[in-house]
Design an enzyme around this catalytic site. Structure first.
Site, mmCIF file in Angstrom:
data_model
loop_
_atom_site.group_PDB
_atom_site.id
_atom_site.type_symbol
_atom_site.label_atom_id
_atom_site.label_comp_id
_atom_site.label_asym_id
_atom_site.label_seq_id
_atom_site.Cartn_x
_atom_site.Cartn_y
_atom_site.Cartn_z
ATOM 1 N N GLY A 1 22.155 48.018 42.651
ATOM 2 C CA GLY A 1 23.552 47.556 42.007
ATOM 3 C C GLY A 1 24.328 48.477 41.815
ATOM 4 O O GLY A 1 24.133 49.655 41.983
ATOM 5 N N ALA B 1 21.061 42.208 36.664
ATOM 6 C CA ALA B 1 21.758 41.036 35.867
ATOM 7 C C ALA B 1 22.060 39.838 36.879
ATOM 8 O O ALA B 1 22.214 40.285 38.181
ATOM 9 C CB ALA B 1 22.792 41.541 34.935
ATOM 10 N N TYR B 2 22.189 38.712 36.683
ATOM 11 C CA TYR B 2 22.703 37.727 37.229
ATOM 12 C C TYR B 2 24.317 37.607 36.953
ATOM 13 O O TYR B 2 24.635 37.541 35.719
ATOM 14 C CB TYR B 2 22.153 36.308 37.053
ATOM 15 C CG TYR B 2 22.868 35.156 37.564
ATOM 16 C CD1 TYR B 2 22.026 34.425 38.651
ATOM 17 C CD2 TYR B 2 24.109 34.572 37.363
ATOM 18 C CE1 TYR B 2 22.607 33.345 39.168
ATOM 19 C CE2 TYR B 2 24.803 33.675 38.220
ATOM 20 C CZ TYR B 2 23.908 32.912 39.002
ATOM 21 O OH TYR B 2 24.473 31.828 39.751
ATOM 22 N N THR B 3 25.300 38.208 37.829
ATOM 23 C CA THR B 3 26.648 38.516 37.526
ATOM 24 C C THR B 3 27.761 37.643 38.345
ATOM 25 O O THR B 3 28.826 37.860 38.058
ATOM 26 C CB THR B 3 26.966 39.891 37.898
ATOM 27 O OG1 THR B 3 26.757 40.179 39.304
ATOM 28 C CG2 THR B 3 26.068 40.890 37.127
ATOM 29 N N THR C 1 27.575 42.915 28.303
ATOM 30 C CA THR C 1 28.841 42.506 28.694
ATOM 31 C C THR C 1 29.835 41.829 27.799
ATOM 32 O O THR C 1 29.607 41.726 26.721
ATOM 33 C CB THR C 1 29.094 41.384 29.769
ATOM 34 O OG1 THR C 1 30.038 41.132 30.307
ATOM 35 C CG2 THR C 1 28.191 40.185 29.189
ATOM 36 N N ASP C 2 30.981 42.278 27.858
ATOM 37 C CA ASP C 2 32.351 41.711 26.974
ATOM 38 C C ASP C 2 32.303 40.029 27.161
ATOM 39 O O ASP C 2 32.869 39.538 26.002
ATOM 40 C CB ASP C 2 33.422 42.416 27.763
ATOM 41 C CG ASP C 2 33.994 41.885 28.887
ATOM 42 O OD1 ASP C 2 33.200 42.471 29.723
ATOM 43 O OD2 ASP C 2 34.732 40.992 29.252
ATOM 44 N N TYR D 1 27.461 32.177 32.107
ATOM 45 C CA TYR D 1 27.180 33.793 32.397
ATOM 46 C C TYR D 1 27.048 34.478 30.875
ATOM 47 O O TYR D 1 26.221 35.132 30.353
ATOM 48 C CB TYR D 1 28.036 34.600 33.207
ATOM 49 C CG TYR D 1 27.994 36.036 33.059
ATOM 50 C CD1 TYR D 1 26.932 36.755 33.709
ATOM 51 C CD2 TYR D 1 29.179 36.646 32.610
ATOM 52 C CE1 TYR D 1 26.966 37.822 33.610
ATOM 53 C CE2 TYR D 1 29.125 37.958 32.658
ATOM 54 C CZ TYR D 1 27.808 38.664 33.114
ATOM 55 O OH TYR D 1 27.804 39.923 32.995
ATOM 56 N N TRP E 1 34.471 44.990 33.159
ATOM 57 C CA TRP E 1 35.423 45.225 34.312
ATOM 58 C C TRP E 1 34.878 46.701 35.192
ATOM 59 O O TRP E 1 35.497 47.304 35.468
ATOM 60 C CB TRP E 1 36.748 45.611 33.957
ATOM 61 C CG TRP E 1 37.436 44.439 33.277
ATOM 62 C CD1 TRP E 1 36.759 43.278 32.575
ATOM 63 C CD2 TRP E 1 38.782 44.327 33.115
ATOM 64 N NE1 TRP E 1 37.921 42.697 31.974
ATOM 65 C CE2 TRP E 1 38.916 43.272 32.388
ATOM 66 C CE3 TRP E 1 40.024 45.024 33.447
ATOM 67 C CZ2 TRP E 1 40.458 42.494 32.029
ATOM 68 C CZ3 TRP E 1 41.181 44.554 33.158
ATOM 69 C CH2 TRP E 1 41.327 43.407 32.552
#
Length: 296
Positions: free
Chosen positions: A10, A60-62, A101-102, A125, A150
């Site tokens: 990644g 991660a699963y993104t 994450t945000d 998510y 981001w």
């Protein structure tokens, strides 16, 4: 210190393997299929086999939109995998740095989110990532959860590379201008993790475990992000599409996005002395690479 990095294919994982680690660090990197968060036995086996002092989870699963229809897979990777990983770290005496994450926030707050603000994810998510955070906290006191936003790099799939491709192919682009946040270069995240790891390696009772926010300094919108990308594209190639500002309502997606993704990064600055460069400066570094004459 022996550091095990999971997710080296990644964006952040790649940069972690490229980063300048302190002399004496033994760095081991694993990617799928050697370690797969959806197959917890591979996670436990990796920790047992390598016996690291520190694990960095950059997996991660993104797929934010796909997660709405593939909720089970998102939770398997983002909640169940980290839960088993944290338990394995606890069993083997390893610390853990876990990236989040945000999207754990709903984006309704008018100012940047602090680590103490209540979470309220809008979709599958974000919910899966929030559940992963909770699982890590429950299983392992010696953790650092690093929320960011981001993310982009010169490699992998991301907004910057997509805009460059579209900028070369299209005459006009419509980009959302009412979602606010801070672009964050993967190499800046990697540098922050190295700094945290160095503090952990020093040991003692002074390691400030817990949850931290880390993003590029400053803020913009997706439209502002695209505008800077296209400005550089024009300087390098003469190509610049017309850029139209649209609202989120004009660009419907399966998953709702936070209108405010800004994260307050004061805590990580106070605890570790870490502060990211301005997002524009890091973006320029990535664009220098992507727009160079030798770039493929």
């Amino acid at each position: 210190m022996k550091v095990l990095v999971l997710g080296t294919s990644g964006q952040v994982g790649t940069e972690l393997m490229r980063a300048a680690w302190p002399t004496g660090t033994e760095l081991v990197g694993l990617a799928r299929p050697d370690v797969d968060m959806a197959r917890p036995e591979t996670v436990e086996a990796a920790v047992a086999a390598h016996a690291p002092d520190l694990v960095v989870n950059a997996t991660a699963y993104t797929a934010v939109d796909k997660a709405e229809s593939d909720r089970e897979a998102a939770f398997a990777v983002n909640r169940d995998g980290p839960a088993r990983l944290a338990a394995a770290c606890a069993a083997h005496g390893a610390a853990l740095i876990h990236i989040s994450t945000d999207y754990v926030f709903d984006g309704t707050k008018p100012s940047p989110y602090t680590e103490n603000d209540p979470v309220a994810p809008l979709g599958a998510y974000g919910a899966s990532k929030e559940a992963g955070e909770a699982a890590v906290r429950a299983a392992l006191p010696q953790h650092v959860i690093l929320r960011t936003s981001w993310v982009y790099a010169a490699h992998g799939a991301n907004f910057v590379k997509t805009m460059l491709r579209f900028g070369r192919e299209r005459e006009e682009m419509r980009v959302v201008a009412d979602q606010h946040g801070a672009p964050t270069a993967a190499f800046d995240i990697a540098a922050a993790i190295v700094a945290i790891a160095t503090r952990i390696a020093a040991g003692g009772e002074g390691v400030p475990w817990g949850t931290y926010h880390f993003t590029g300094t400053g803020e913009t919108t997706w439209h502002g992000f695209a505008e800077r990308i296209f400005r550089r594209l024009e300087a390098a190639t003469g190509r610049r599409p017309r850029l139209l500002a649209i609202t989120t309502a004009e660009y419907p997606t399966p998953a709702r996005r936070p209108a405010n993704s800004r994260l307050d990064c004061a805590r990580i600055r106070a605890a570790f002395g870490i502060e990211a460069p301005r997002w524009e400066d890091s973006l320029d570094r990535v664009l220098d690479e992507l727009l160079s004459p030798t770039a493929s």
